[in-house]
Design a protein around this motif. Structure first.
Motif, PDB file in Angstrom:
ATOM      1  N   MET A 300      60.487  29.684  92.027  1.00  0.00           N
ATOM      2  CA  MET A 300      59.544  30.751  92.170  1.00  0.00           C
ATOM      3  C   MET A 300      60.099  32.171  91.271  1.00  0.00           C
ATOM      4  O   MET A 300      59.073  32.619  90.578  1.00  0.00           O
ATOM      5  CB  MET A 300      59.290  31.182  93.641  1.00  0.00           C
ATOM      6  CG  MET A 300      58.491  30.212  94.527  1.00  0.00           C
ATOM      7  SD  MET A 300      57.998  30.771  96.282  1.00  0.00           S
ATOM      8  CE  MET A 300      59.562  30.971  96.976  1.00  0.00           C
ATOM      9  N   ALA A 301      61.247  32.470  91.461  1.00  0.00           N
ATOM     10  CA  ALA A 301      61.667  33.541  90.498  1.00  0.00           C
ATOM     11  C   ALA A 301      61.673  33.120  89.071  1.00  0.00           C
ATOM     12  O   ALA A 301      61.330  33.886  88.289  1.00  0.00           O
ATOM     13  CB  ALA A 301      63.097  33.554  90.900  1.00  0.00           C
ATOM     14  N   MET A 302      61.984  31.868  88.676  1.00  0.00           N
ATOM     15  CA  MET A 302      62.061  31.304  87.256  1.00  0.00           C
ATOM     16  C   MET A 302      60.474  31.548  86.809  1.00  0.00           C
ATOM     17  O   MET A 302      60.188  31.992  85.694  1.00  0.00           O
ATOM     18  CB  MET A 302      62.518  30.286  87.255  1.00  0.00           C
ATOM     19  CG  MET A 302      62.558  29.919  85.653  1.00  0.00           C
ATOM     20  SD  MET A 302      63.364  28.202  85.418  1.00  0.00           S
ATOM     21  CE  MET A 302      63.463  28.041  83.415  1.00  0.00           C
ATOM     22  N   ILE A 303      59.560  31.160  87.562  1.00  0.00           N
ATOM     23  CA  ILE A 303      58.197  31.051  87.086  1.00  0.00           C
ATOM     24  C   ILE A 303      57.865  32.529  86.768  1.00  0.00           C
ATOM     25  O   ILE A 303      56.914  33.079  85.873  1.00  0.00           O
ATOM     26  CB  ILE A 303      57.312  30.449  88.196  1.00  0.00           C
ATOM     27  CG1 ILE A 303      57.435  29.086  88.400  1.00  0.00           C
ATOM     28  CG2 ILE A 303      55.625  30.856  88.094  1.00  0.00           C
ATOM     29  CD1 ILE A 303      56.802  28.242  89.389  1.00  0.00           C
ATOM     30  N   SER A 304      58.094  33.443  87.838  1.00  0.00           N
ATOM     31  CA  SER A 304      57.804  34.949  87.710  1.00  0.00           C
ATOM     32  C   SER A 304      58.412  35.294  86.316  1.00  0.00           C
ATOM     33  O   SER A 304      57.557  36.159  85.832  1.00  0.00           O
ATOM     34  CB  SER A 304      58.173  35.876  88.969  1.00  0.00           C
ATOM     35  OG  SER A 304      57.949  35.188  90.214  1.00  0.00           O
ATOM     36  N   VAL A 305      59.801  35.052  86.219  1.00  0.00           N
ATOM     37  CA  VAL A 305      60.150  35.574  84.742  1.00  0.00           C
ATOM     38  C   VAL A 305      59.535  34.987  83.742  1.00  0.00           C
ATOM     39  O   VAL A 305      59.338  35.761  82.779  1.00  0.00           O
ATOM     40  CB  VAL A 305      61.820  35.312  84.849  1.00  0.00           C
ATOM     41  CG1 VAL A 305      62.393  35.814  83.472  1.00  0.00           C
ATOM     42  CG2 VAL A 305      62.404  35.966  86.038  1.00  0.00           C
ATOM     43  N   ILE A 306      59.137  33.788  83.610  1.00  0.00           N
ATOM     44  CA  ILE A 306      58.396  33.167  82.607  1.00  0.00           C
ATOM     45  C   ILE A 306      57.136  33.873  82.206  1.00  0.00           C
ATOM     46  O   ILE A 306      56.695  34.126  81.290  1.00  0.00           O
ATOM     47  CB  ILE A 306      58.004  31.603  82.727  1.00  0.00           C
ATOM     48  CG1 ILE A 306      59.575  30.985  82.720  1.00  0.00           C
ATOM     49  CG2 ILE A 306      57.362  31.113  81.529  1.00  0.00           C
ATOM     50  CD1 ILE A 306      59.534  29.540  82.961  1.00  0.00           C
ATOM     51  N   ILE A 307      56.411  34.069  83.438  1.00  0.00           N
ATOM     52  CA  ILE A 307      55.119  34.676  83.513  1.00  0.00           C
ATOM     53  C   ILE A 307      55.360  36.265  82.681  1.00  0.00           C
ATOM     54  O   ILE A 307      54.441  36.657  81.866  1.00  0.00           O
ATOM     55  CB  ILE A 307      54.364  35.056  84.492  1.00  0.00           C
ATOM     56  CG1 ILE A 307      53.830  33.447  85.076  1.00  0.00           C
ATOM     57  CG2 ILE A 307      53.097  35.747  84.597  1.00  0.00           C
ATOM     58  CD1 ILE A 307      53.532  33.327  86.381  1.00  0.00           C
ATOM     59  N   THR A 308      56.222  36.821  83.290  1.00  0.00           N
ATOM     60  CA  THR A 308      56.695  38.258  82.621  1.00  0.00           C
ATOM     61  C   THR A 308      57.108  38.142  81.136  1.00  0.00           C
ATOM     62  O   THR A 308      56.622  39.220  80.523  1.00  0.00           O
ATOM     63  CB  THR A 308      57.591  38.925  83.569  1.00  0.00           C
ATOM     64  OG1 THR A 308      57.344  38.776  84.731  1.00  0.00           O
ATOM     65  CG2 THR A 308      57.812  40.303  83.219  1.00  0.00           C
ATOM     66  N   THR A 309      57.776  37.553  80.593  1.00  0.00           N
ATOM     67  CA  THR A 309      58.367  37.363  79.520  1.00  0.00           C
ATOM     68  C   THR A 309      56.992  37.118  78.586  1.00  0.00           C
ATOM     69  O   THR A 309      56.798  37.313  77.409  1.00  0.00           O
ATOM     70  CB  THR A 309      59.087  36.478  79.159  1.00  0.00           C
ATOM     71  OG1 THR A 309      58.594  35.187  79.431  1.00  0.00           O
ATOM     72  CG2 THR A 309      60.705  36.666  79.973  1.00  0.00           C
ATOM     73  N   ALA A 310      55.924  36.184  79.035  1.00  0.00           N
ATOM     74  CA  ALA A 310      54.903  35.949  78.261  1.00  0.00           C
ATOM     75  C   ALA A 310      53.946  37.324  77.970  1.00  0.00           C
ATOM     76  O   ALA A 310      53.440  37.517  76.890  1.00  0.00           O
ATOM     77  CB  ALA A 310      54.016  34.919  79.134  1.00  0.00           C
ATOM     78  N   LEU A 311      53.753  38.010  79.053  1.00  0.00           N
ATOM     79  CA  LEU A 311      53.169  39.181  79.102  1.00  0.00           C
ATOM     80  C   LEU A 311      53.848  40.190  78.047  1.00  0.00           C
ATOM     81  O   LEU A 311      53.141  40.894  77.239  1.00  0.00           O
ATOM     82  CB  LEU A 311      52.943  39.877  80.389  1.00  0.00           C
ATOM     83  CG  LEU A 311      52.022  39.341  81.416  1.00  0.00           C
ATOM     84  CD1 LEU A 311      52.097  39.941  82.763  1.00  0.00           C
ATOM     85  CD2 LEU A 311      50.699  39.635  80.770  1.00  0.00           C
ATOM     86  N   THR A 312      55.014  40.353  78.097  1.00  0.00           N
ATOM     87  CA  THR A 312      56.145  41.439  77.160  1.00  0.00           C
ATOM     88  C   THR A 312      55.711  41.010  75.579  1.00  0.00           C
ATOM     89  O   THR A 312      55.553  41.674  74.906  1.00  0.00           O
ATOM     90  CB  THR A 312      57.402  41.611  77.575  1.00  0.00           C
ATOM     91  OG1 THR A 312      57.972  40.057  77.623  1.00  0.00           O
ATOM     92  CG2 THR A 312      57.442  42.046  79.027  1.00  0.00           C
ATOM     93  N   ASN A 313      55.736  39.614  75.518  1.00  0.00           N
ATOM     94  CA  ASN A 313      55.835  39.044  74.267  1.00  0.00           C
ATOM     95  C   ASN A 313      54.138  39.173  73.816  1.00  0.00           C
ATOM     96  O   ASN A 313      54.227  39.487  72.659  1.00  0.00           O
ATOM     97  CB  ASN A 313      56.219  37.538  74.196  1.00  0.00           C
ATOM     98  CG  ASN A 313      57.750  37.457  74.215  1.00  0.00           C
ATOM     99  OD1 ASN A 313      58.387  38.120  73.294  1.00  0.00           O
ATOM    100  ND2 ASN A 313      58.280  36.355  75.096  1.00  0.00           N
ATOM    101  N   LEU A 314      53.465  38.854  74.398  1.00  0.00           N
ATOM    102  CA  LEU A 314      52.068  39.190  74.149  1.00  0.00           C
ATOM    103  C   LEU A 314      51.599  40.750  73.593  1.00  0.00           C
ATOM    104  O   LEU A 314      51.294  40.815  72.608  1.00  0.00           O
ATOM    105  CB  LEU A 314      51.001  38.867  74.945  1.00  0.00           C
ATOM    106  CG  LEU A 314      50.863  37.264  75.309  1.00  0.00           C
ATOM    107  CD1 LEU A 314      50.142  36.829  76.529  1.00  0.00           C
ATOM    108  CD2 LEU A 314      50.355  36.713  74.003  1.00  0.00           C
ATOM    109  N   PHE A 315      52.365  41.571  74.414  1.00  0.00           N
ATOM    110  CA  PHE A 315      51.918  43.058  74.076  1.00  0.00           C
ATOM    111  C   PHE A 315      52.766  43.382  72.979  1.00  0.00           C
ATOM    112  O   PHE A 315      52.473  44.379  72.210  1.00  0.00           O
ATOM    113  CB  PHE A 315      52.586  43.763  75.203  1.00  0.00           C
ATOM    114  CG  PHE A 315      51.667  44.074  76.357  1.00  0.00           C
ATOM    115  CD1 PHE A 315      50.218  44.705  76.089  1.00  0.00           C
ATOM    116  CD2 PHE A 315      51.544  43.282  77.758  1.00  0.00           C
ATOM    117  CE1 PHE A 315      49.291  44.672  76.964  1.00  0.00           C
ATOM    118  CE2 PHE A 315      50.443  43.596  78.671  1.00  0.00           C
ATOM    119  CZ  PHE A 315      49.353  43.988  78.372  1.00  0.00           C
TER     120      PHE A 315
END
Length: 322
Positions: A300-315
């Protein structure tokens, strides 16, 4: 050298040069299998929309890591000490629960602390093994834990060069390993029904992420120590002095794995906080699934990090375009 030997040699060379992709595929399977399973569980319409949006971000984050892997190729070497360290961590954690009836969070964090303070060279594979050893003693025998340890050590080695800096990767490896063994022996899952206050849940995840991240990046202690020490203290306090709120100990432990992430993955304070909030949302829907397996908290932690990195990269891309 005859044609047959030549073909075998070519296959060997090809596999040796592409082991990182095997590791990537294995970890990818664990993440997608778990999330898709949860995604199709019946929920309210608004929640369905939120989790489908997060699924899109999860796929985006995986794509970014795929591109990163194409640019970096590293040789993978299987080491006996990795196998022994993973096995040691798994058996010690499982034994502490089985023989001494210790709480699983106290057991795993204690084993991690032991690795961080005494066996520093092997602390990472030991901590990975500790997550594998968190399987339920009601579902797994010592023989199954041995098989689990062997599988876990192989996946650990294959995934060394992929998803680097993502908190929760060790738990994801343990989750897939225990899922494989669970499937082979056709064990049942444990049924749990726990009511959380979603606001307290998100508060706990955010505090844990911030604390672990601070210990690792500001105080410069090892990621294993930054996760295991506060988790152990938090667990002892709540289990023995505030037992009515014990369930938040599990949440705290899970969130500490996010804090193990590198600054490359979580570059800003906002991204660190956001990852904790996302974990709180994910935790709420994962609660009733895969109980009894090791590594679920890290997954669950890794899924959260992957989603967060997606958002930061998109921004970042959006700012670059502007």
């Amino acid at each position: 050298m005859n044609n047959k030997d030549c073909k075998i040699n070519k296959i060997y060379v090809f596999l040796s040069n592409h082991l990182q992709w095997l590791g990537f595929t294995v970890v990818l399977f664990a993440v997608l299998f778990a999330y898709i399973t949860v995604l199709f569980e019946p929920k309210e319409v608004v929640l369905d929309m939120i989790y489908f949006l997060m699924f899109a971000l999860l796929l985006t984050g995986i794509y970014f890591e795929f591109k990163n892997q194409k640019e970096t190729k590293k040789k993978i070497v299987f080491k006996l000490e990795d196998f022994l360290s993973v096995t040691f961590g798994a058996f010690l954690t499982f034994s502490l629960v089985h023989f001494f009836n210790l709480n699983v969070i106290i057991s795993a964090s204690s084993v991690g602390l032991l690795g961080a303070l005494v066996l520093k060279k092997y602390q990472i594979p030991i901590y990975c093994g500790a997550f594998a050893g968190m399987v339920s003693v009601a579902l797994f025998s010592f023989l199954e834990v041995l098989i689990l340890s062997m599988i876990c050590s192989i996946i650990y080695t294959l995934s060394k060069t992929i998803f680097s800096g993502y908190g929760g990767k060790l738990g994801t490896i343990a989750f897939l390993s225990s899922l494989i063994v669970h499937s082979i022996f056709q064990d049942e899952f444990i049924t749990l029904q726990i009511d959380f206050n979603i606001f307290i849940l998100i508060l706990v995840t955010t505090l844990s992420v911030l604390l672990t991240f601070y210990l690792k990046h500001i105080l410069k202690i090892s990621s294993v120590l930054a996760s295991s020490l506060p988790s152990l203290i938090f667990a002892v306090i709540f289990i023995y002095f505030i037992p009515n709120h014990f369930d938040y100990v599990v949440v705290f432990f899970s969130a500490s794995f996010i804090g193990m992430s590198s600054k490359k993955r979580l570059p800003t304070l906002l991204s660190v906080i956001l990852s904790g909030v996302i974990l709180g949302l994910i935790y709420d829907v994962f609660l009733e699934l895969f109980n009894g397996l090791g590594g679920k908290l890290g997954l669950m932690a890794m899924i959260s990090v992957i989603i967060t990195t997606a958002l930061t990269n998109l921004f970042k891309k959006k700012k670059t375009i502007k």
